[in-house]
Design a protein around this motif. Structure first.
Motif, PDB file in Angstrom:
ATOM      1  N   LEU A 111      54.775  -0.611  41.426  1.00 16.96           N
ATOM      2  CA  LEU A 111      55.915  -0.060  40.695  1.00 16.96           C
ATOM      3  C   LEU A 111      56.254  -0.920  39.482  1.00 16.96           C
ATOM      4  O   LEU A 111      56.408  -2.140  39.585  1.00 16.96           O
ATOM      5  CB  LEU A 111      57.131   0.036  41.617  1.00 16.96           C
ATOM      6  CG  LEU A 111      57.116   1.168  42.651  1.00 16.96           C
ATOM      7  CD1 LEU A 111      58.264   1.011  43.636  1.00 16.96           C
ATOM      8  CD2 LEU A 111      57.188   2.536  41.961  1.00 16.96           C
ATOM      9  N   GLY A 112      56.341  -0.262  38.339  1.00 14.09           N
ATOM     10  CA  GLY A 112      56.646  -0.976  37.103  1.00 14.09           C
ATOM     11  C   GLY A 112      55.464  -1.644  36.458  1.00 14.09           C
ATOM     12  O   GLY A 112      55.595  -2.241  35.375  1.00 14.09           O
ATOM     13  N   HIS A 113      54.283  -1.550  37.101  1.00 10.34           N
ATOM     14  CA  HIS A 113      53.072  -2.190  36.561  1.00 10.34           C
ATOM     15  C   HIS A 113      51.919  -1.206  36.386  1.00 10.34           C
ATOM     16  O   HIS A 113      50.927  -1.543  35.739  1.00 10.34           O
ATOM     17  CB  HIS A 113      52.621  -3.327  37.475  1.00 10.34           C
ATOM     18  CG  HIS A 113      53.686  -4.355  37.705  1.00 10.34           C
ATOM     19  ND1 HIS A 113      54.066  -5.278  36.748  1.00 10.34           N
ATOM     20  CD2 HIS A 113      54.480  -4.598  38.782  1.00 10.34           C
ATOM     21  CE1 HIS A 113      55.032  -6.046  37.218  1.00 10.34           C
ATOM     22  NE2 HIS A 113      55.309  -5.661  38.458  1.00 10.34           N
ATOM     23  N   GLU A 114      52.024  -0.025  36.968  1.00 12.60           N
ATOM     24  CA  GLU A 114      50.955   0.970  36.877  1.00 12.60           C
ATOM     25  C   GLU A 114      51.565   2.345  36.620  1.00 12.60           C
ATOM     26  O   GLU A 114      52.756   2.575  36.865  1.00 12.60           O
ATOM     27  CB  GLU A 114      50.141   1.019  38.182  1.00 12.60           C
ATOM     28  CG  GLU A 114      49.394  -0.245  38.524  1.00 12.60           C
ATOM     29  CD  GLU A 114      48.562  -0.089  39.784  1.00 12.60           C
ATOM     30  OE1 GLU A 114      48.142   1.069  40.086  1.00 12.60           O
ATOM     31  OE2 GLU A 114      48.343  -1.092  40.480  1.00 12.60           O
ATOM     32  N   HIS A 115      50.711   3.266  36.165  1.00 15.46           N
ATOM     33  CA  HIS A 115      51.114   4.662  36.055  1.00 15.46           C
ATOM     34  C   HIS A 115      51.159   5.253  37.469  1.00 15.46           C
ATOM     35  O   HIS A 115      50.149   5.318  38.167  1.00 15.46           O
ATOM     36  CB  HIS A 115      50.122   5.450  35.200  1.00 15.46           C
ATOM     37  CG  HIS A 115      50.247   5.183  33.728  1.00 15.46           C
ATOM     38  ND1 HIS A 115      51.288   5.684  32.972  1.00 15.46           N
ATOM     39  CD2 HIS A 115      49.473   4.463  32.886  1.00 15.46           C
ATOM     40  CE1 HIS A 115      51.146   5.282  31.715  1.00 15.46           C
ATOM     41  NE2 HIS A 115      50.052   4.539  31.642  1.00 15.46           N
ATOM     42  N   ILE A 116      52.343   5.672  37.882  1.00 12.14           N
ATOM     43  CA  ILE A 116      52.506   6.272  39.202  1.00 12.14           C
ATOM     44  C   ILE A 116      53.307   7.560  39.052  1.00 12.14           C
ATOM     45  O   ILE A 116      54.395   7.540  38.458  1.00 12.14           O
ATOM     46  CB  ILE A 116      53.237   5.330  40.182  1.00 12.14           C
ATOM     47  CG1 ILE A 116      52.483   4.006  40.326  1.00 12.14           C
ATOM     48  CG2 ILE A 116      53.399   5.993  41.545  1.00 12.14           C
ATOM     49  CD1 ILE A 116      53.238   2.973  41.144  1.00 12.14           C
ATOM     50  N   SER A 117      52.778   8.630  39.561  1.00 14.82           N
ATOM     51  CA  SER A 117      53.472   9.908  39.581  1.00 14.82           C
ATOM     52  C   SER A 117      53.467  10.437  41.010  1.00 14.82           C
ATOM     53  O   SER A 117      52.883   9.834  41.911  1.00 14.82           O
ATOM     54  CB  SER A 117      52.785  10.917  38.658  1.00 14.82           C
ATOM     55  OG  SER A 117      51.537  11.329  39.217  1.00 14.82           O
ATOM     56  N   GLU A 118      54.122  11.563  41.212  1.00  7.50           N
ATOM     57  CA  GLU A 118      54.077  12.197  42.525  1.00  7.50           C
ATOM     58  C   GLU A 118      52.640  12.528  42.918  1.00  7.50           C
ATOM     59  O   GLU A 118      52.283  12.467  44.105  1.00  7.50           O
ATOM     60  CB  GLU A 118      54.927  13.464  42.520  1.00  7.50           C
ATOM     61  CG  GLU A 118      56.415  13.188  42.354  1.00  7.50           C
ATOM     62  CD  GLU A 118      57.210  14.439  42.040  1.00  7.50           C
ATOM     63  OE1 GLU A 118      58.424  14.447  42.296  1.00  7.50           O
ATOM     64  OE2 GLU A 118      56.614  15.413  41.520  1.00  7.50           O
ATOM     65  N   LEU A 119      51.805  12.868  41.946  1.00  9.41           N
ATOM     66  CA  LEU A 119      50.395  13.155  42.240  1.00  9.41           C
ATOM     67  C   LEU A 119      49.672  11.895  42.700  1.00  9.41           C
ATOM     68  O   LEU A 119      48.829  11.942  43.610  1.00  9.41           O
ATOM     69  CB  LEU A 119      49.705  13.739  41.013  1.00  9.41           C
ATOM     70  CG  LEU A 119      50.189  15.115  40.539  1.00  9.41           C
ATOM     71  CD1 LEU A 119      49.471  15.507  39.258  1.00  9.41           C
ATOM     72  CD2 LEU A 119      49.963  16.171  41.617  1.00  9.41           C
ATOM     73  N   THR A 120      50.002  10.762  42.074  1.00  7.98           N
ATOM     74  CA  THR A 120      49.384   9.496  42.474  1.00  7.98           C
ATOM     75  C   THR A 120      49.718   9.173  43.925  1.00  7.98           C
ATOM     76  O   THR A 120      48.863   8.682  44.680  1.00  7.98           O
ATOM     77  CB  THR A 120      49.889   8.348  41.576  1.00  7.98           C
ATOM     78  OG1 THR A 120      49.857   8.736  40.214  1.00  7.98           O
ATOM     79  CG2 THR A 120      49.052   7.093  41.774  1.00  7.98           C
ATOM     80  N   ILE A 121      50.962   9.430  44.315  1.00  9.06           N
ATOM     81  CA  ILE A 121      51.387   9.176  45.694  1.00  9.06           C
ATOM     82  C   ILE A 121      50.474   9.919  46.659  1.00  9.06           C
ATOM     83  O   ILE A 121      49.963   9.343  47.641  1.00  9.06           O
ATOM     84  CB  ILE A 121      52.853   9.620  45.898  1.00  9.06           C
ATOM     85  CG1 ILE A 121      53.792   8.865  44.960  1.00  9.06           C
ATOM     86  CG2 ILE A 121      53.263   9.462  47.341  1.00  9.06           C
ATOM     87  CD1 ILE A 121      53.857   7.396  45.173  1.00  9.06           C
TER      88      ILE A 121
END
Length: 623
Positions: free
Chosen positions: A345-355
């Protein structure tokens, strides 16, 4: 200038309306169903999705010459409003029984007024309409000068390139996981048939069929089942499946147990060919109108719940042991995922799809993993307020970038998997950033509901709906509630939603009685539309309650046998979201004991960052 082409949904509805006019029907009903009354449907029977654009797993489409509407319950209202916008299809919000709502909609259409004493016709494919619901609908229509037409496939000829039947192979659920041989299950079933005076029994529901014969397949997404029917008599089983789906070696093993493989298309002729002196046991809630109509006159029909439905709901000691192992493996995958998430969190691209992608990948690494048990629900903030939300490439929320958090809030993740030794289903809600006081209050009330029901002791045979209020009570005290049931049954490497038991506001019947070995979810929730959603879900096993002291009254002949819930799910609960002022000491004790058990069971399966995360998230909570 040429007129713009109609939208795909408008063009499809136009074709359906042309078929109505051609056949002399005044309206058509397209349910979310198949010939086996499945929850998740093979593509061939996803007509409601194709003709309306609404992709939720539950809903019905009604179409008249000038109007169309999707009927669905509160779990899908926000999703339906979004997906139906501009389509020409209205949303009817169900908050009660569906059949009266269908009929009311029909009689309110100004262009559908019975005249001259002639009944109007509502067409539905009887081969996919449940018997019990079709009977209710036919009776309700008759009172309003309508009739139900069930002999034709409403979609025949108007769905270009309609998918065919699935072709995935059928395989055996073998030892050690299938500890009860099918010969033993068949013997018990035949005894139940004999007790009811039945010479024959028809099974159409896919989980009953798979469980009874220790077979599995991949014809339905997320559920390891295969399309088929079975006709059981005193000396053989006719198993109707697609040709080529069962190989010669498996056919030989089935034949040794008196199971004869027949073509899927021969199911209807087989029921039509029953001898007139037969007594046929059918489950009216688990068979279609079309199959019931095919039963020859003179055959005695016995209506009762499928004996296999009751039997498979009560997991054996051997099955429970494998389920506990699957829960530990699933919990380890969850810990590895959450450890990554908090560091990223705060260091990578994270979206609901990534989850969805990362969590599914962690599960796929576990021994015995087969597939997900339903589409992962990862809803951030407002999206979490949709109980059955699903992120898509076209519409999803961003949570984090390498430059920091996109927003603070709550992330709801409802997910599960199919393992050879069990089926999992778990929901956790996690703080992204610092939760607000209002979020903590809502979270704590939901948690109190989960804990309160998890701690219940109750007489064996208690009807599941009688327990529902226990999980809602903490929210009711604050004038809040949620629109779905509190809990559903769960299969053994089978459907993630199985009956007959449920914990909900449903009108109870005797088949919902809680018995030892049943697995049920406990998942109270609160939803703030356009703000956040909170749900905390564990699976629990009904276990006999053993008195803790000699001569205790619990379980004595005077008071009867009692049951308790063993919590099977193993994954930390986010204590950062708890408002301690709302928690009692006994509730804190339960939560700390649960986390101690999670720590004990998962620690041997983890290492490194995942183990460190487990240690941190299972620390005892104190005031």
């Amino acid at each position: 200038m040429n007129a713009p082409a109609p939208s795909p949904i408008a063009a499809r509805l136009q074709a359906l309306r042309a078929r109505l006019a051609q056949q002399g029907w005044q309206a058509a009903l397209i349910p979310s169903s198949d010939p086996h009354l499945s929850e998740y449907l093979p593509e061939r029977w996803q007509g409601r999705v194709w003709f309306s654009g609404f992709t939720g797993s539950s809903g019905t489409l009604l179409v008249s010459p000038t109007r169309a509407a999707v009927f669905t319950d509160s779990r899908y209202w926000e999703q339906a409003e979004t997906e139906l916008a501009g389509s020409g299809v209205d949303l009817v919000k169900l908050d009660g029984p569906a059949v009266p709502a269908y009929v009311q909609w029909l009689v309110e259409q100004p262009d559908l007024n019975p005249g001259g004493g002639q009944a109007l016709t509502l067409a539905v494919d009887g081969t996919v309409m449940g018997l019990a619901q079709a009977q209710m609908l036919a009776d309700a229509l008759k009172a309003r000068q309508w009739q139900l037409h069930t002999r034709d496939d409403v979609l025949d000829g108007i769905w270009p390139d309609r998918p065919g039947l699935p072709t995935a192979p059928v395989y055996e659920h073998a030892l050690p996981y299938a500890a009860t041989p099918r010969s033993e299950k068949l013997a018990a079933l035949r005894q139940a048939m004999k007790d009811k005076g039945a010479t024959h029994h028809w099974i159409a529901t896919l989980d009953d069929l798979a469980w009874l014969l220790n077979l599995r397949g991949a014809d339905v997404d997320y559920n390891p089942v295969f399309l088929g029917h079975a006709l059981i008599s005193h000396d053989k089983v006719d198993l109707f499946v697609g040709e080529g789906k069962i190989d010669a070696a498996l056919q030989a093993r089935l034949s040794a147990d008196g199971v004869l493989v027949q073509p899927y298309a021969q199911a209807l002729p087989a029921i039509q060919a029953l001898p007139k002196d037969a007594s046929l046991l059918i489950d009216p809630k688990r068979i279609t109108w079309g199959l019931r109509e095919a039963v020859p006159e003179g055959v005695k029909v016995i209506e009762a719940i499928n004996p296999s439905t009751l039997a498979k709901s009560r997991k054996t000691h051997a099955e429970a042991a494998f389920i506990r192992e699957a829960m530990a493996r699933d919990g380890a995958a969850m810990c590895r995922f959450y450890a990554w998430l908090e560091q990223a969190l705060g260091h990578e691209h994270i979206s609901e799809l990534t989850i969805d992608e990362r969590l599914s990948a962690e599960r796929a690494r576990q021994p015995g993993y087969v597939s997900l048990s339903f589409p992962t629900i990862a809803g951030f903030n407002a999206n979490g307020a949709q109980p059955h939300y699903r992120a898509t490439p076209e519409s999803h929320a961003q949570i984090s970038t390498p430059q920091g958090l996109c927003a603070e809030g709550l992330l709801l993740i409802d997910s599960g998997a199919q393992y050879l030794g069990g089926t999992t289903d778990i929901t956790r809600t996690w703080a992204i950033g610092t939760p607000s006081a209002a979020q903590k209050r809502d979270y704590t009330l939901v948690l109190k509901g989960t804990m309160g029901l998890s701690r219940m002791r109750f007489p064996r045979g208690t009807l599941g709906p009688m327990l529902d209020a226990v999980a809602r009570a903490p929210m009711w005290e604050h004038g809040m509630d949620f629109g779905h049931g509190t809990g559903h049954g769960v299969g053994y490497f089978l459907n993630v939603h199985e009956g007959p038991q449920s914990i909900s506001k449903a009108v109870p019947d005797a088949n919902m009685a809680m018995q030892p070995g049943m697995i049920t979810s406990i998942e109270p929730a609160l939803y703030r539309p356009r703000q956040w959603g909170i749900r905390i879900e564990n699976l629990v096993l009904n276990v006999p309650l053993v008195p803790q002291v000699p001569d205790a009254p619990v379980g004595s002949p005077e008071h009867g046998e009692y049951l308790a819930f063993e919590t099977l799910t193993l994954c930390p609960i986010d204590t950062r979201c708890i408002d301690l002022s709302l928690m009692r000491d006994d509730e804190l004790a339960w939560l700390n004991a649960y986390h101690a058990e999670v720590h004990r069971r998962l620690m041997p399966l983890l290492e490194g960052e995942a183990l460190a995360w487990l240690l941190e998230r299972t620390r005892p909570l104190t005031r």
